[in-house]
Design a protein around this motif. Sequence first.
Motif, PDB file in Angstrom:
ATOM      1  N   ASN A  45      -9.320   1.986 -12.087  1.00 47.43           N
ATOM      2  CA  ASN A  45     -10.261   2.458 -11.076  1.00 47.43           C
ATOM      3  C   ASN A  45      -9.925   1.871  -9.701  1.00 47.43           C
ATOM      4  OD1 ASN A  45     -12.864   4.135 -11.142  1.00 47.43           O
ATOM      5  ND2 ASN A  45     -13.363   2.432  -9.773  1.00 47.43           N
ATOM      6  N   ALA A  46      -9.648   0.572  -9.664  1.00 48.58           N
ATOM      7  CA  ALA A  46      -9.281  -0.071  -8.394  1.00 48.58           C
ATOM      8  C   ALA A  46      -7.962   0.486  -7.861  1.00 48.58           C
ATOM      9  CB  ALA A  46      -9.183  -1.585  -8.583  1.00 48.58           C
ATOM     10  N   GLU A  47      -6.991   0.674  -8.732  1.00 48.59           N
ATOM     11  CA  GLU A  47      -5.686   1.182  -8.298  1.00 48.59           C
ATOM     12  C   GLU A  47      -5.803   2.583  -7.697  1.00 48.59           C
ATOM     13  OE1 GLU A  47      -3.480   0.747 -11.928  1.00 48.59           O
ATOM     14  OE2 GLU A  47      -2.917  -1.330 -11.467  1.00 48.59           O
ATOM     15  N   VAL A  48      -6.648   3.415  -8.282  1.00 53.33           N
ATOM     16  CA  VAL A  48      -6.837   4.763  -7.736  1.00 53.33           C
ATOM     17  C   VAL A  48      -7.501   4.698  -6.364  1.00 53.33           C
ATOM     18  CG1 VAL A  48      -8.042   6.969  -8.090  1.00 53.33           C
ATOM     19  CG2 VAL A  48      -6.775   5.912  -9.975  1.00 53.33           C
ATOM     20  N   GLU A  49      -8.429   3.778  -6.171  1.00 54.05           N
ATOM     21  CA  GLU A  49      -9.035   3.615  -4.849  1.00 54.05           C
ATOM     22  C   GLU A  49      -7.973   3.231  -3.811  1.00 54.05           C
ATOM     23  OE1 GLU A  49     -12.347   0.910  -5.174  1.00 54.05           O
ATOM     24  OE2 GLU A  49     -13.428   2.281  -6.498  1.00 54.05           O
ATOM     25  N   PHE A  50      -7.057   2.344  -4.176  1.00 54.08           N
ATOM     26  CA  PHE A  50      -5.971   1.982  -3.266  1.00 54.08           C
ATOM     27  C   PHE A  50      -5.107   3.207  -2.949  1.00 54.08           C
ATOM     28  CE2 PHE A  50      -6.314  -2.509  -5.021  1.00 54.08           C
ATOM     29  CZ  PHE A  50      -6.754  -3.070  -3.830  1.00 54.08           C
ATOM     30  N   MET A  51      -4.774   3.998  -3.986  1.00 51.05           N
ATOM     31  CA  MET A  51      -3.917   5.163  -3.784  1.00 51.05           C
ATOM     32  C   MET A  51      -4.597   6.216  -2.905  1.00 51.05           C
ATOM     33  SD  MET A  51      -1.895   5.630  -7.416  1.00 51.05           S
ATOM     34  CE  MET A  51      -3.303   5.501  -8.506  1.00 51.05           C
ATOM     35  N   PHE A  52      -5.896   6.442  -3.107  1.00 50.15           N
ATOM     36  CA  PHE A  52      -6.607   7.419  -2.286  1.00 50.15           C
ATOM     37  C   PHE A  52      -6.726   6.926  -0.848  1.00 50.15           C
ATOM     38  CE2 PHE A  52      -8.940  11.001  -4.505  1.00 50.15           C
ATOM     39  CZ  PHE A  52      -8.077  11.046  -5.587  1.00 50.15           C
ATOM     40  N   ALA A  53      -6.951   5.634  -0.655  1.00 47.69           N
ATOM     41  CA  ALA A  53      -7.026   5.095   0.711  1.00 47.69           C
ATOM     42  C   ALA A  53      -5.711   5.352   1.448  1.00 47.69           C
ATOM     43  CB  ALA A  53      -7.346   3.600   0.683  1.00 47.69           C
ATOM     44  N   GLU A  54      -4.613   5.216   0.738  1.00 51.99           N
ATOM     45  CA  GLU A  54      -3.311   5.460   1.348  1.00 51.99           C
ATOM     46  C   GLU A  54      -3.059   6.952   1.541  1.00 51.99           C
ATOM     47  OE1 GLU A  54       1.270   3.882   0.995  1.00 51.99           O
ATOM     48  OE2 GLU A  54      -0.135   3.415  -0.606  1.00 51.99           O
ATOM     49  N   SER A  55      -3.303   7.739   0.508  1.00 51.14           N
ATOM     50  CA  SER A  55      -2.974   9.163   0.551  1.00 51.14           C
ATOM     51  C   SER A  55      -3.850   9.972   1.495  1.00 51.14           C
ATOM     52  CB  SER A  55      -3.082   9.767  -0.856  1.00 51.14           C
ATOM     53  OG  SER A  55      -2.114   9.205  -1.705  1.00 51.14           O
ATOM     54  N   PHE A  56      -5.145   9.698   1.518  1.00 57.07           N
ATOM     55  CA  PHE A  56      -6.070  10.529   2.288  1.00 57.07           C
ATOM     56  C   PHE A  56      -6.556   9.888   3.589  1.00 57.07           C
ATOM     57  CE2 PHE A  56      -6.414  12.143  -2.058  1.00 57.07           C
ATOM     58  CZ  PHE A  56      -6.113  13.470  -1.829  1.00 57.07           C
ATOM     59  N   PHE A  57      -6.376   8.566   3.722  1.00 52.72           N
ATOM     60  CA  PHE A  57      -6.867   7.878   4.910  1.00 52.72           C
ATOM     61  C   PHE A  57      -5.762   7.148   5.664  1.00 52.72           C
ATOM     62  CE2 PHE A  57     -10.489   8.570   2.246  1.00 52.72           C
ATOM     63  CZ  PHE A  57     -11.510   8.885   3.122  1.00 52.72           C
ATOM     64  N   GLY A  58      -4.539   7.163   5.122  1.00 49.74           N
ATOM     65  CA  GLY A  58      -3.403   6.560   5.807  1.00 49.74           C
ATOM     66  C   GLY A  58      -3.398   5.047   5.840  1.00 49.74           C
ATOM     67  N   ARG A  59      -4.140   4.422   4.950  1.00 51.32           N
ATOM     68  CA  ARG A  59      -4.201   2.960   4.926  1.00 51.32           C
ATOM     69  C   ARG A  59      -3.272   2.436   3.839  1.00 51.32           C
ATOM     70  NH1 ARG A  59      -7.777  -0.635   7.234  1.00 51.32           N
ATOM     71  NH2 ARG A  59      -7.888  -2.656   6.234  1.00 51.32           N
ATOM     72  N   PRO A  60      -2.220   1.697   4.211  1.00 53.01           N
ATOM     73  CA  PRO A  60      -1.269   1.182   3.215  1.00 53.01           C
ATOM     74  C   PRO A  60      -1.948   0.294   2.175  1.00 53.01           C
ATOM     75  CG  PRO A  60      -0.431   0.887   5.442  1.00 53.01           C
ATOM     76  CD  PRO A  60      -1.864   1.317   5.567  1.00 53.01           C
ATOM     77  N   ASN A  61      -1.438   0.350   0.973  1.00 54.84           N
ATOM     78  CA  ASN A  61      -1.959  -0.445  -0.130  1.00 54.84           C
ATOM     79  C   ASN A  61      -1.604  -1.918   0.087  1.00 54.84           C
ATOM     80  OD1 ASN A  61      -2.541  -1.667  -2.577  1.00 54.84           O
ATOM     81  ND2 ASN A  61      -1.635  -0.050  -3.813  1.00 54.84           N
ATOM     82  N   PRO A  62      -2.611  -2.792   0.188  1.00 49.95           N
ATOM     83  CA  PRO A  62      -2.322  -4.215   0.392  1.00 49.95           C
ATOM     84  C   PRO A  62      -1.867  -4.912  -0.894  1.00 49.95           C
ATOM     85  CG  PRO A  62      -4.677  -3.895   0.224  1.00 49.95           C
ATOM     86  CD  PRO A  62      -4.052  -2.533   0.183  1.00 49.95           C
ATOM     87  N   GLN A  63      -2.017  -4.250  -2.023  1.00 50.41           N
ATOM     88  CA  GLN A  63      -1.613  -4.815  -3.315  1.00 50.41           C
ATOM     89  C   GLN A  63      -0.219  -4.302  -3.644  1.00 50.41           C
ATOM     90  OE1 GLN A  63      -4.500  -6.918  -3.370  1.00 50.41           O
ATOM     91  NE2 GLN A  63      -4.192  -6.734  -5.539  1.00 50.41           N
ATOM     92  N   SER A  64       0.791  -5.046  -3.304  1.00 43.02           N
ATOM     93  CA  SER A  64       2.161  -4.586  -3.527  1.00 43.02           C
ATOM     94  C   SER A  64       2.634  -4.816  -4.956  1.00 43.02           C
ATOM     95  CB  SER A  64       3.111  -5.269  -2.543  1.00 43.02           C
ATOM     96  OG  SER A  64       3.044  -6.674  -2.713  1.00 43.02           O
ATOM     97  N   ASP A  65       1.954  -5.673  -5.679  1.00 41.19           N
ATOM     98  CA  ASP A  65       2.386  -5.961  -7.047  1.00 41.19           C
ATOM     99  C   ASP A  65       1.716  -5.003  -8.023  1.00 41.19           C
ATOM    100  OD1 ASP A  65      -0.225  -6.858  -6.968  1.00 41.19           O
ATOM    101  OD2 ASP A  65       0.189  -8.759  -7.935  1.00 41.19           O
ATOM    102  N   LYS A  66       2.283  -4.912  -9.181  1.00 43.77           N
ATOM    103  CA  LYS A  66       1.709  -4.128 -10.281  1.00 43.77           C
ATOM    104  C   LYS A  66       1.284  -5.097 -11.377  1.00 43.77           C
ATOM    105  CE  LYS A  66       2.081   0.134  -8.962  1.00 43.77           C
ATOM    106  NZ  LYS A  66       0.941   0.984  -8.809  1.00 43.77           N
TER     107      LYS A  66
END
Length: 141
Positions: A45-66
Amino acid sequence: MTFTSVLPVWQAVQTRFHKMVKALPEEDLNLKLGNSTIGGLIQHNAEVEFMFAESFFGRPNPQSDKAAYSTLNELVDLLTVSNENLTAAMQELPEEAWHVSVESAFGTSTPLEAIGRLMYHTGIHAGQISLIKKNAVRSEV
């Protein structure tokens, strides 16, 4: 006006989900039905929020690790960071951009539609977590 309209609804969904997660016993994170564990759903759920923030709002994912988050505190912290990241992305989006379609790996949506999709997504996983808690069998070790 879109951010101020969307924020209270977003916060209501997030507050309820975060409260549910924080109330989980640590040992429930590994409860599983099929291929889904409670801990895995929370991280997803958290990872999808990061991906949507990047994809739809242009905000890079601050979590670079997996990284795999294994404790309740780690997962709660991850949810907090993903929520703060998305909320900041929403706040920074110009009003006129909320209704402009964006093409992404998730399909084409406006940022407003994307937030609706995220709310639905969170609700689906909250229901799955409840189902797993109700039906998963604890293994005796």
